[in-house]
Design an enzyme around this catalytic site. Sequence first.
Site, PDB file in Angstrom:
ATOM      1  N   SER A 263      26.652  -5.734  47.849  1.00  0.00           N
ATOM      2  CA  SER A 263      25.472  -4.927  48.151  1.00  0.00           C
ATOM      3  C   SER A 263      24.864  -4.297  46.893  1.00  0.00           C
ATOM      4  O   SER A 263      23.784  -3.720  46.941  1.00  0.00           O
ATOM      5  CB  SER A 263      25.822  -3.833  49.170  1.00  0.00           C
TER       6      SER A 263
ATOM      7  N   LYS B 163      24.133   5.231  52.884  1.00  0.00           N
ATOM      8  CA  LYS B 163      23.772   5.095  51.467  1.00  0.00           C
ATOM      9  C   LYS B 163      22.567   5.972  51.134  1.00  0.00           C
ATOM     10  O   LYS B 163      22.547   6.683  50.107  1.00  0.00           O
ATOM     11  CB  LYS B 163      23.476   3.629  51.152  1.00  0.00           C
TER      12      LYS B 163
END
Lengths: 278, 796
Positions: free
Chosen positions: B652, B695
């Site tokens: 990611s 996040k």
Amino acid sequence: MKKTQISHILVAIDAGVASRNILQAGIVLANRFNARLNAVFIEDIDLFHVAELPFVREFIYGSPAGRLVNVAGMERSVQTQTARLRKLVESIAQQNKIEITFDVLRGNIASALCDASKQTDLLVIGKNTQLRTKNQKIGNITRFILSTASCNVVVLQYGNIIERPVVVSFTGSETSQNALSLAIELAYEDHNQLIVLLPAVDAREYQKLGEAINNSVQGHSLQVSLVKLSHNTAEQILQVIRQFNGRILLLEGSDALLTNVQKQALIAQADIPVIMLR
Amino acid sequence: MIKPLATNQLYTACDIDQFDFDTTEQLDDLQTVIGQDRAIKALHLGVNIQHEGYNLFVLGPTGLGKHAVVREYLESQSRSRETPPDWVYVNNFDKPSEPIAISLASEHATIFRDDMHQLVEDLCSAIPNAFETDEYHLRLQEIDDELKKTIESAFSTLNDEAQVNNMRLLRTPHGFAFAPVKNNEVIKPKEFDALPEKERRQIEETINGLEEKLATILRMQPQWQREARNKIKELNREVVMFASGHLIDELKNKYQHHAVIRVYLEAVQQDVINNLQNFRREEDASEHMQVPLMKMPAFRRYEVNIIVDHTQHDGGVPVVFLDLPNYANLIGAVEHTVHMGALQTDFTLIKAGALHQANGGYLIIDAIKLLMQPYAWEGLKRALLSQQIKIQSLGQIYSIVNTAGLEPEPIPLRIKVVLIGDRMLYYLLHAYDAEFKQLFKVAADFDDRMQRTDESQRVYAKMIAGLLHRHKLRPFDRLAVARTIEYGARLAGDAEKLSINVMEIADLLCEADHYAGELNQSVVKREDVQRAIDAQIYRGGRIRTRLQEAINRGILMIDTGGAKVGQINGLAVMQLGDVSFAIPSRITATTRLGGGKVVDIERETKLGGAIHSKGVLILSSFLAERFAKDYQLSFSASLVFEQSYGRIEGDSASMAELCGLLSALSNLPIQQGIAMTGSVNQRGEAQVIGGVNEKIEGFFDICRFRGFTEQQGVLIPVSNMQHLMLRDDVIQACENGQFAIYAYSTVDEAMEVLTGETTARINARVEARLHELERIRQRMKKNGKETANDNEKNTD
């Protein structure tokens, strides 16, 4: 009524299984009459004679192959037997908290027992029917003692114990008076039953005997049943015993009621203790 | 350049207008399971298919309510089915070590046991009475007399013969012997010696002849005694038959259609005859000792050990959940008692296992618990494969114990076993245990999320109502329900999905109810739900707070303002227990003259996982594809997660790494107020990542602490937009222009946001730098010098 005195009882024991049973009966009687108890074992002298014959073999149970006997071996066996019996007597005495003296004699069993019983009031023996001939109802030794012993004799079958109700024969003789006296003493306890066998006699005699019996039992709390025999036979006496579920029989030793042969037949067939009174 | 997302794109709220209730009190409980159609269909197949091996494995994460769903489903199915038979163990009189199993119609085991108790009680009364009769004693006496007569007759015949031959049978200390007689007296040895030789020999021969006959009698005596004993036995048998026959016959008639019981009763009768002394002796003892008759050693042999009894069952087939699935609890066991220091056992000490209890029905077991118990899994498979329950101790199976034990007759097994476990366990068993596939052919796969639609939200509301009712909680108003649904979407990590992790939802409901209770509210409101959510975040936030503190204090170096070349904020998700959160992580890239290799320092130090390494390799390919189709890349680069000391996995951050590298090559600084997440493919396209909400919120929290600069935000892949379910405070900050969420499709869009430059300018600068490096390399090659990094090609 004169009371029959039983102060010394002799019990004859041997290596058979019945000995313990005989000793127990002796103890019951000794306690009942507060008598001294003595056990005796007769070492059969004939065994030692036989042991000297070189070809005689001993056959034992469970081992049909015989083995030759000799005097030393026989002596050892008899001593072992004696020691075992002594232990048996001691242990039974201890268990019952009673003193039993033990004597060992050697001789002809029947004669020796008769001799030994001369100083006693009652001899207790077992009934051995195994070693008899077809013509005999009871064994040689029992027969000899019954005919020879001077004291009263109790003949026990294996397994017998001394209990009640008591059956006694009464002919009016002095011996039968003694038997009745002893029977009363044996039966006496609150309302216990006493069965009195009367011989086949006429009504007058029967009444007379009845009165004598009444006089004797007077003062004792006993349920007395008078049974008049229609025939003076062993079979009829046995029938009465069965009918009243009698547990001990007192019989006079004279021929007043039964002959010797009849008495032997009665003793042979009776499965209860029989006391033969002199 | 792409624009920040609008606030309505950051959160998909639950529309309360679709609800036609004020509080959940007005809602009916949900009667069906939501979102588990696939699993329910699998359950239906597994339960109804009657072929071998169609047992079920119910798989799915914890908290989905698998147990409750399975149990409720099985119980609903069980009611309509015929109750299976009861089972009992009885003594095997021929082989006591192999007890006999008998099946009886449901609820008849106790009746049979009571019948046997009554029988023994009756026998204890009838048999002694029969042996007390005059008739019996008379017949016994007859046998005894007969034996005595036989022996006496043999001896008297022998005695007669001896007498005729002038011999006498004497009893010796151990047995018998013959002696010669003269004048009725045993001949003395001296007299015997004096006899003529002929006479002595004749006496000897006579005695020998008599001795042979005596030996014959003694040999015959045991046989006569044996015959007498046999007659007594036969007499006793007759008496017992007379006393017990009608009692046992009554039972035989009662159980006339049950062949096994009839055979058993015959064996009982024979055993009573063989052991009649027990009945003649024990009766009084029982009365005095007050011991139950069947507990007495002599009568335990006639006990009926009920293994399975459906008396207490409501009907239908049993549904059993085995909480502690160890071997003995599963298969059953033979227990022992200690007697005089020795272990003893018999058929009455056979204990049923869960397989017995569930036989004919369903057995539910937690797969992990089963696998953790020694030999339990093997035992279960053996039972299912053989279709019978054979009780054996582990000592017997593995020949550890050699002492004789019981071997009860196996009981036929017809059962559906339902194992419940997580997916990993299912796939491991499937991969490594060949028998598992054979025995558990149906997998009921429980989903942990469902599609979020208006319809499903209304159903979800009913599920919430059901949970409130089940847990006896206050009703929720519409807003509280809506907030709970939104929480369900956040749990699913997807604005278009709802989590059906019942346990987590129920936990939230309980906690919201608690906060409502503190305020003495009769109805739970949205604020209570929010308070519960906030409290959950706070409770699990110790590590997150510490990390954020470290960043704020400059211990972990994260810039949230300014611009730097070759440096970018990536976002890493951390999962600790049931709490997940994200923190920013500085990624730096450096470039130099070289052979085209991108050095992934995480990989070199073995801190990078395979997927992470794959991401780095992909970005290398992207660079070559875009910038060096016609010539060799003449640079080397290094990528590193700064201040990262643990293992890094996942791709990611691959887009962030690429952007960092492009920044380094183009020498264009990256805005440090922007963090980014997303993976990249070889074409430079952004790919979806997980944990997008965490996040964003992770970087948001750092920025908020340091003070918003209005230049801060997070770049996320476009494909992650559907997952956005952000916190209220994040949305509020976006609304106020303090924070921004950008959704990008390609590396170019991301770079434009990060650098503020156009794609064309960025690419031109990169290309210029690459050409410059290539020229330097060519020049050095011409001069005979090779860079150290040129060798990388050969060694790689």
